[in-house]
Enzyme design. Sequence first.
Site, mmCIF file in Angstrom:
data_model
loop_
_atom_site.group_PDB
_atom_site.id
_atom_site.type_symbol
_atom_site.label_atom_id
_atom_site.label_comp_id
_atom_site.label_asym_id
_atom_site.label_seq_id
_atom_site.Cartn_x
_atom_site.Cartn_y
_atom_site.Cartn_z
ATOM 1 N N ASN A 1 0.842 -1.198 0.000
ATOM 2 C CA ASN A 1 0.000 0.000 0.000
ATOM 3 C C ASN A 1 0.880 1.252 0.000
ATOM 4 O OD1 ASN A 1 -2.678 -1.027 0.000
ATOM 5 N ND2 ASN A 1 -2.337 -1.765 2.085
ATOM 6 N N TYR B 1 -12.153 6.802 4.201
ATOM 7 C CA TYR B 1 -12.165 7.201 2.791
ATOM 8 C C TYR B 1 -13.333 8.127 2.477
ATOM 9 C CZ TYR B 1 -9.304 2.978 2.624
ATOM 10 O OH TYR B 1 -8.354 2.025 2.868
ATOM 11 N N HIS C 1 -6.577 -8.383 -0.893
ATOM 12 C CA HIS C 1 -7.485 -9.456 -0.509
ATOM 13 C C HIS C 1 -8.816 -8.942 0.028
ATOM 14 C CE1 HIS C 1 -4.276 -9.039 2.752
ATOM 15 N NE2 HIS C 1 -5.306 -8.325 3.169
#
Length: 488
Positions: free
Chosen positions: A149, A258, A171
């Site tokens: 990431n 987010y 995943h």
Amino acid sequence: MSFKIAIIGAGSVGFTKKLFTDILCVPEFKDIEFALTDVSEHNLAMIKAILDRIVEANNLPTRVTATTDRRKALEGARYIISCVRVGGLEAYADDIRIPLRYGIDQCVGDTICAGGILYGQRNIPVILDFCKDIREVADTNAKFLNYANPMAMNTWAAIEYGKVDTVGLCHGVQHGAEQIAEVLGAKSLRELDYVCSGINHQTWFIDLRLNGRKIDRDELIAAFEAHPVYSQQEKLRIDVLKRFGVYSTESNGHLSEYLPWYRKRPDEITRWIDMSDWIHGETGGYLRYSTETRNWFETEYPQFLEAASKPMDASKRSNEHASHILEALETNRVYRGHFNVRNDGVITNLPRDAIIESPGFVDRFGINMAAGITLPEACAATCMASINVQRMSVHAAISGDIDLLKLAVLHDPLVGAVSTPEEVWQMVDEMVVAQAQWLPQYAHAVPAAKERLSKSTVKTREWAGAARRSVRSIEELRAEKAALKQAV
């Protein structure tokens, strides 16, 4: 078959072991070479000892080498897997600590938000170094599999600027599908068919079929609300499902950071999260978990080494994409998964240059994406906000433009919901100064940033966050594990 796989950041011991055993579950792959490389000789020595023990216990011809010389590890490699965390836990702590001074409460901070953006600034120059080495010394047709990431930013940089054949792997889709299958009462995950599409960590289950029967929004909401565990752990995620009409792949904690709506005030944070595990929204939860995991591994290493002496069980092969992709490419046994690639029209209502995560099929001809997918408008709008931040962040990391970096952070949904422009400008200065050793592209900007900080009048505060927990000691972890074992 005989070929070479290089793993960069192999000192991520637990994950490297999983990738290694998954790949060796493919019968044709017994005679391959794994070249491990990491900046930490200590971690390399630990993981090599574990993998050597696995090879010995299973009487395999597999070769394992380890070196801090990355180019040597990459020489002739057909596949390169990256698991790096540039700056380690030291830099990661600043990704969480400094934004908290400005009221920005992150659970993970590794994808976007202030922490994820700075993480990308550290990673991208190193990713481009990897790509240079791959072009120069790896196999001519080498494929780069990025697990690190921030997924979209790293993959974007490797494709657009590194000019290497790259796919990003995560995943989240698999874990989300497992939850859905469970709440719907499926006996096996094989009963669930789905199309999941969007961008990494903001992927959406836009079509669900259980034994061929289409599952609609209302049935899925009812199933989650009736579940005794997920109804409490995934409150925010269920709220998004109700409003958007589709379920997100990402955990409650990840999804919360987010979006601009759920972590903007401390009382809202505690309303939507669950403290039963870090992944459900705890402030700095993944930092705490990662720190505890590192300490536990260092202390309990002899037990990990002993466990490596047991025979491998191919039935326990994980659903991580890497081994299945390699198997499909090398044997032509077709694999369907969800992959991070450049959009180029795969998703019709997202930009062509964006890195999307969407279904694809793998065979000898490569990764073949299913094109022509259109996201629900609300999902596309949410993805677009992140894509714009990702694009600016990548371009800032490449150019070393601190003003563009500040604009990227300013446009982040959660940062924008919490902080003023003056606060963002100072926060970025503070983060760049604190992490200067990992940000060579900003070396020219550090003196001026220090000067601005010395004269700043923007007020900050020392704040642990709305839901912070302390790192547990080894003794506390042992006691907890013992209690769980006794309860079982």
